[in-house]
Design a protein around this motif. Structure first.
Motif, mmCIF file in Angstrom:
data_model
loop_
_atom_site.group_PDB
_atom_site.id
_atom_site.type_symbol
_atom_site.label_atom_id
_atom_site.label_comp_id
_atom_site.label_asym_id
_atom_site.label_seq_id
_atom_site.Cartn_x
_atom_site.Cartn_y
_atom_site.Cartn_z
ATOM 1 N N VAL A 25 0.839 -1.200 0.000
ATOM 2 C CA VAL A 25 0.000 0.000 0.000
ATOM 3 C C VAL A 25 0.877 1.254 0.000
ATOM 4 O O VAL A 25 0.636 2.193 -0.766
ATOM 5 C CB VAL A 25 -0.976 0.000 1.199
ATOM 6 N N TYR A 26 1.912 1.278 0.840
ATOM 7 C CA TYR A 26 2.802 2.441 0.875
ATOM 8 C C TYR A 26 3.512 2.635 -0.461
ATOM 9 O O TYR A 26 3.721 3.766 -0.902
ATOM 10 C CB TYR A 26 3.831 2.317 1.999
ATOM 11 N N ILE A 28 2.320 2.027 -3.342
ATOM 12 C CA ILE A 28 1.354 2.544 -4.314
ATOM 13 C C ILE A 28 0.980 3.999 -4.038
ATOM 14 O O ILE A 28 0.969 4.822 -4.948
ATOM 15 C CB ILE A 28 0.087 1.662 -4.338
ATOM 16 N N VAL A 29 0.666 4.318 -2.780
ATOM 17 C CA VAL A 29 0.118 5.650 -2.481
ATOM 18 C C VAL A 29 1.061 6.563 -1.704
ATOM 19 O O VAL A 29 0.736 7.722 -1.479
ATOM 20 C CB VAL A 29 -1.238 5.556 -1.745
ATOM 21 N N ARG A 31 3.699 7.736 1.626
ATOM 22 C CA ARG A 31 3.677 7.762 3.086
ATOM 23 C C ARG A 31 3.209 9.094 3.678
ATOM 24 O O ARG A 31 3.439 9.367 4.847
ATOM 25 C CB ARG A 31 5.062 7.427 3.620
ATOM 26 N N TYR A 35 -1.338 5.144 5.293
ATOM 27 C CA TYR A 35 -2.272 4.316 4.525
ATOM 28 C C TYR A 35 -2.082 2.817 4.755
ATOM 29 O O TYR A 35 -3.053 2.068 4.768
ATOM 30 C CB TYR A 35 -2.132 4.595 3.025
#
Length: 124
Positions: A25-26, A28-29, A31, A35
């Protein structure tokens, strides 16, 4: 003894899932917001609702397996300590708005996802 073995095995699996899922997740989006922790806690909230409701209404999940899944796997997957640390760091960095959003959304969204898990188990 079977319960302790389930907790240990599922706990290790939950920890590995948290590590890989939050890292993914980190990646992809980013820090800017925690998230990764948010994602694993939401997933864990849904799963605890689903597992508890289903296992308490059915004989398909033994009490030992239920404990292994909830205390072991979900205990390893979800993380209140990381949530607390990340929120503290945001506050320390002067990011009051982001820290507040993290706390409010984490609590509210996790409650909603726990309810969704319970609803899903009742539908099964």
């Amino acid at each position: 003894m079977q319960t302790v073995i389930f907790i240990g095995i599922f706990g290790a699996l939950g920890c590995l899932c948290r590590y890989y899922l939050s890292g993914w997740v980190y990646d992809i989006v980013g820090r800017a917001f925690p998230y990764g922790t948010f994602a694993v806690n939401i997933i864990g909230a849904f799963l605890i609702g689903l597992i508890m409701e289903f296992s308490l209404r059915s004989t398909l999940v033994s009490p030992q397996l239920r404990v292994g899944l909830t205390i072991g796997f979900l205990g390893g997957l979800t993380t209140f300590s990381t949530f607390s640390y990340e929120t503290f760091r945001l506050l320390e960095d002067g990011e009051l708005l982001i820290a507040s959003v993290n706390v409010l959304t984490s609590v509210l969204v996790c409650l909603v996802f726990t309810w969704l898990g319970i609803a899903a188990a009742r539908y099964i």
